[in-house]
Structure formats: C-alpha cells, structure tokens
Design a protein around this motif. Structure first.
Motif, PDB file in Angstrom:
ATOM      1  N   TRP A  52      -7.276 -12.585   2.634  1.00  0.00           N
ATOM      2  CA  TRP A  52      -6.770 -11.173   2.596  1.00  0.00           C
ATOM      3  C   TRP A  52      -5.848 -10.927   1.509  1.00  0.00           C
ATOM      4  N   PRO A  53      -5.140 -11.753   0.857  1.00  0.00           N
ATOM      5  CA  PRO A  53      -4.281 -11.378  -0.289  1.00  0.00           C
ATOM      6  C   PRO A  53      -5.074 -10.978  -1.389  1.00  0.00           C
ATOM      7  N   ILE A  54      -6.138 -11.647  -1.700  1.00  0.00           N
ATOM      8  CA  ILE A  54      -6.914 -11.452  -2.894  1.00  0.00           C
ATOM      9  C   ILE A  54      -7.739 -10.157  -2.598  1.00  0.00           C
ATOM     10  N   ALA A  55      -8.317  -9.767  -1.544  1.00  0.00           N
ATOM     11  CA  ALA A  55      -8.848  -8.527  -1.076  1.00  0.00           C
ATOM     12  C   ALA A  55      -7.486  -7.216  -1.265  1.00  0.00           C
ATOM     13  N   LEU A  56      -6.465  -7.456  -0.850  1.00  0.00           N
ATOM     14  CA  LEU A  56      -5.272  -6.483  -0.944  1.00  0.00           C
ATOM     15  C   LEU A  56      -5.022  -6.340  -2.421  1.00  0.00           C
ATOM     16  N   GLY A  57      -5.001  -7.462  -3.273  1.00  0.00           N
ATOM     17  CA  GLY A  57      -4.489  -7.334  -4.562  1.00  0.00           C
ATOM     18  C   GLY A  57      -5.590  -6.494  -5.187  1.00  0.00           C
ATOM     19  N   THR A  58      -6.602  -6.815  -5.216  1.00  0.00           N
ATOM     20  CA  THR A  58      -7.835  -5.997  -5.886  1.00  0.00           C
ATOM     21  C   THR A  58      -7.590  -4.735  -5.476  1.00  0.00           C
ATOM     22  N   GLY A  59      -7.693  -4.479  -4.215  1.00  0.00           N
ATOM     23  CA  GLY A  59      -7.584  -2.859  -3.810  1.00  0.00           C
ATOM     24  C   GLY A  59      -6.500  -2.173  -4.342  1.00  0.00           C
ATOM     25  N   PHE A  60      -5.112  -2.837  -4.170  1.00  0.00           N
ATOM     26  CA  PHE A  60      -4.191  -2.061  -4.990  1.00  0.00           C
ATOM     27  C   PHE A  60      -4.412  -1.744  -6.512  1.00  0.00           C
ATOM     28  N   GLY A  61      -4.997  -2.889  -7.317  1.00  0.00           N
ATOM     29  CA  GLY A  61      -5.352  -2.587  -8.589  1.00  0.00           C
ATOM     30  C   GLY A  61      -6.464  -1.463  -8.673  1.00  0.00           C
ATOM     31  N   ALA A  62      -7.401  -1.209  -8.055  1.00  0.00           N
ATOM     32  CA  ALA A  62      -8.447  -0.616  -8.041  1.00  0.00           C
ATOM     33  C   ALA A  62      -7.823   0.980  -7.449  1.00  0.00           C
ATOM     34  N   GLY A  63      -6.910   1.007  -6.674  1.00  0.00           N
ATOM     35  CA  GLY A  63      -6.198   2.119  -6.120  1.00  0.00           C
ATOM     36  C   GLY A  63      -5.422   2.687  -7.343  1.00  0.00           C
ATOM     37  N   MET A  64      -4.694   1.889  -7.901  1.00  0.00           N
ATOM     38  CA  MET A  64      -3.917   2.511  -8.988  1.00  0.00           C
ATOM     39  C   MET A  64      -4.838   3.178 -10.242  1.00  0.00           C
ATOM     40  N   ALA A  65      -6.001   2.196 -10.481  1.00  0.00           N
ATOM     41  CA  ALA A  65      -6.729   2.870 -11.519  1.00  0.00           C
ATOM     42  C   ALA A  65      -7.258   4.160 -11.065  1.00  0.00           C
ATOM     43  N   TYR A  66      -7.823   4.413  -9.760  1.00  0.00           N
ATOM     44  CA  TYR A  66      -8.277   5.577  -9.363  1.00  0.00           C
ATOM     45  C   TYR A  66      -7.228   6.566  -9.438  1.00  0.00           C
ATOM     46  N   ALA A  67      -6.112   6.487  -9.005  1.00  0.00           N
ATOM     47  CA  ALA A  67      -5.092   7.464  -9.261  1.00  0.00           C
ATOM     48  C   ALA A  67      -4.832   7.912 -10.733  1.00  0.00           C
ATOM     49  N   ASP A  68      -4.865   6.954 -11.577  1.00  0.00           N
ATOM     50  CA  ASP A  68      -4.816   7.144 -13.021  1.00  0.00           C
ATOM     51  C   ASP A  68      -6.014   8.179 -13.533  1.00  0.00           C
ATOM     52  N   CYS A  69      -7.018   7.686 -12.998  1.00  0.00           N
ATOM     53  CA  CYS A  69      -8.149   8.391 -13.362  1.00  0.00           C
ATOM     54  C   CYS A  69      -8.216   9.888 -12.929  1.00  0.00           C
ATOM     55  N   ASP A  70      -7.929  10.095 -11.624  1.00  0.00           N
ATOM     56  CA  ASP A  70      -7.749  11.327 -11.087  1.00  0.00           C
ATOM     57  C   ASP A  70      -6.642  12.294 -11.809  1.00  0.00           C
ATOM     58  N   ARG A  71      -5.467  11.652 -12.365  1.00  0.00           N
ATOM     59  CA  ARG A  71      -4.692  12.619 -12.967  1.00  0.00           C
ATOM     60  C   ARG A  71      -5.221  12.854 -14.283  1.00  0.00           C
ATOM     61  N   SER A  72      -6.118  11.863 -14.983  1.00  0.00           N
ATOM     62  CA  SER A  72      -6.486  11.995 -16.366  1.00  0.00           C
ATOM     63  C   SER A  72      -7.645  13.477 -16.172  1.00  0.00           C
ATOM     64  N   PHE A  73      -8.459  13.304 -15.082  1.00  0.00           N
ATOM     65  CA  PHE A  73      -9.394  14.490 -15.020  1.00  0.00           C
ATOM     66  C   PHE A  73      -8.753  15.679 -14.342  1.00  0.00           C
ATOM     67  N   ASN A  74      -7.739  15.717 -13.667  1.00  0.00           N
ATOM     68  CA  ASN A  74      -6.868  16.733 -13.128  1.00  0.00           C
ATOM     69  C   ASN A  74      -5.534  16.779 -13.195  1.00  0.00           C
ATOM     70  N   PRO A  75      -5.195  17.113 -14.195  1.00  0.00           N
ATOM     71  CA  PRO A  75      -3.609  16.960 -14.669  1.00  0.00           C
ATOM     72  C   PRO A  75      -2.943  17.806 -13.789  1.00  0.00           C
ATOM     73  N   ALA A  76      -3.218  18.876 -12.943  1.00  0.00           N
ATOM     74  CA  ALA A  76      -2.441  19.776 -12.201  1.00  0.00           C
ATOM     75  C   ALA A  76      -2.039  19.195 -10.988  1.00  0.00           C
ATOM     76  N   ARG A  77      -2.864  18.111 -10.664  1.00  0.00           N
ATOM     77  CA  ARG A  77      -2.159  16.979  -9.458  1.00  0.00           C
ATOM     78  C   ARG A  77      -1.243  16.298  -9.651  1.00  0.00           C
ATOM     79  N   ILE A  78      -0.445  16.388 -10.553  1.00  0.00           N
ATOM     80  CA  ILE A  78       0.461  15.377 -10.901  1.00  0.00           C
ATOM     81  C   ILE A  78       1.851  15.900  -9.842  1.00  0.00           C
TER      82      ILE A  78
END
Length: 95
Positions: A52-78
C-alpha cells in the motif's frame, strides 16, 4: 544586400495546447515515478514490504501532476485568485 527583419511567426493555438499536453504527460510520468520511489523506500524500510505505501505514493504523485495540469489548462481555478473583468479591473485601479 540587407535583409529585412522578419517578424516571428505567431504560435498557433493548437501548438500551445500540444505543448501543455506534453508538459502534463511528462509531469505525470516524473511525479508518479518519484511517488513510486518514495513509496517503495517507505515500504521496504518502514512497513515490512507491504504494497500500500507504493500505491499511495504513486497516487499522490499522479494527483499532484493532475492538479498542476488542471491549473495549466484553467488558470481561473487557482485558489485565492479572483479573476476580474476588464471594466471591474479599471474601476478598481482608479480608486
């Protein structure tokens, strides 16, 4: 012979979107990989080789990248940023 300076060709909107997608894909790969590595180390050192720590760490990394991409495509959501219309911005700057 003197060559006249040419203006740079404007970047098309499709190229801008593709650059953002490329950056997002690279960001997801890098951050998920870092999260996987941190989860793997935590699994081996702290949690007696549980998965589970491997899955949790991978999920946290993917979630942070998703949030950065969301901000990149929609800067009004900051969070904490208010986007004003042009008329409101002019009125507030005059005060």
């Amino acid at each position: 012979m003197s060559s006249a300076p040419t203006s740079p060709k404007p970047i098309s909107s499709e190229d801008i979107v593709m650059q953002k997608y490329d950056r997002c894909l690279a960001d997801i790969i890098v951050k998920s990989g870092i999260g996987f590595g941190v989860g793997l180390v935590a699994s081996v050192i702290l949690f007696r080789r549980r998965a589970w720590p491997i899955a949790l760490g991978t999920g946290f990394g993917a979630g942070m990248a998703y949030a950065d991409c969301d901000r990149s495509f929609n800067p009004a959501r900051i969070a904490g940023v208010r986007v004003l219309q042009e008329e409101q911005a002019k009125a507030s700057s005059k005060q």
